[in-house]
Design an enzyme around this catalytic site. Structure first.
Site, PDB file in Angstrom:
ATOM      1  N   GLY A   8      -1.476  -0.635   6.564  1.00  0.00           N
ATOM      2  CA  GLY A   8      -0.648   0.560   6.517  1.00  0.00           C
ATOM      3  C   GLY A   8       0.829   0.224   6.593  1.00  0.00           C
ATOM      4  CB  ALA A  32      11.462  -8.279  -4.804  1.00  0.00           C
ATOM      5  CG  HIS A  48      11.478  -6.336   3.103  1.00  0.00           C
ATOM      6  ND1 HIS A  48      10.222  -6.851   3.219  1.00  0.00           N
ATOM      7  CD2 HIS A  48      11.381  -5.039   3.506  1.00  0.00           C
ATOM      8  CE1 HIS A  48       9.384  -5.922   3.663  1.00  0.00           C
ATOM      9  NE2 HIS A  48      10.070  -4.811   3.848  1.00  0.00           N
ATOM     10  CB  ALA A  50      18.181 -10.173   6.317  1.00  0.00           C
TER      11      ALA A  50
END
Length: 195
Positions: A8, A32, A48, A50
């Protein structure tokens, strides 16, 4: 080898995928699928980024995922995060009429038509086979969206159903599969191993 993680929202699946990739002794390419459509999503994408090592290569592939996979060295470790955004992007592109199909144009039909669903699930199955055949490890992240409330809108229900079928196609090709809950991993049994 293909490793797949599902769970989830905020379950820790991306963190688990990054940890798995960092544990391998190979260059890593991160694919990505998210696009920054608004400020909140842009901030999420930046968080994300970083969290990934600076020496990883990043490829943005919101629509043409198979082409991005083929562009990566077969021996490199690859992380795809995430299939749920890819399905969303493809469905929205289908609605707007933007070219999104694997070869020429769209997949054909409305984002909830049987033709579109069949095409997208077939594409996911082919992608799973492509990822499994690579010499390097491929790690795929996706969301489990079928365990919650039934969406009120027809497009939301179509998304839930399409993503569930896409997830099954990817996980059918996976060598190892995990459900992530509250940062903990539960390995999922392949049904072909028996009960």
């Amino acid at each position: 080898m293909l490793i797949a993680f599902t769970g989830g929202a905020r379950s820790g699946k991306s963190t688990a995928a990054l940890s798995a990739a960092m544990s391998l002794d190979a260059p890593v390419t991160f694919i990505a699928t998210a696009e920054a459509g608004d400020a909140e999503m842009a901030a999420r994408i930046e968080r994300h980024r970083a969290g990934r090592p600076g020496d990883w290569t990043t490829i943005e592939a919101p629509l043409r995922l198979a082409a991005a996979v083929r562009s990566v060295d077969a021996g490199a470790t690859m992380v795809i995060d995430c299939m749920s955004m890819w399905v969303s992007n493809r469905m929205l592109a289908e609605t707007s009429g933007a070219p999104a199909g694997p070869a020429s144009g769209t997949s054909g039909g409305e984002p909830h038509s049987p033709e579109f669903i069949r095409s997208l699930v077939d594409e996911a199955g082919n992608l799973g086979a492509l990822l499994r055949e690579r010499s390097g490890t491929a790690i795929v992240v996706t969301n489990e969206v079928g365990s919650g409330v039934v969406p009120a809108h027809p497009l939301g229900r179509a998304y839930r159903d399409v993503l569930g079928s896409v997830n099954q196609a990817i996980f059918a090709a996976a060598n190892r599969a995990y459900l992530v809950v509250a940062g903990r991993l539960l390995e999922l049994q392949d049904p072909s191993d028996g009960f």
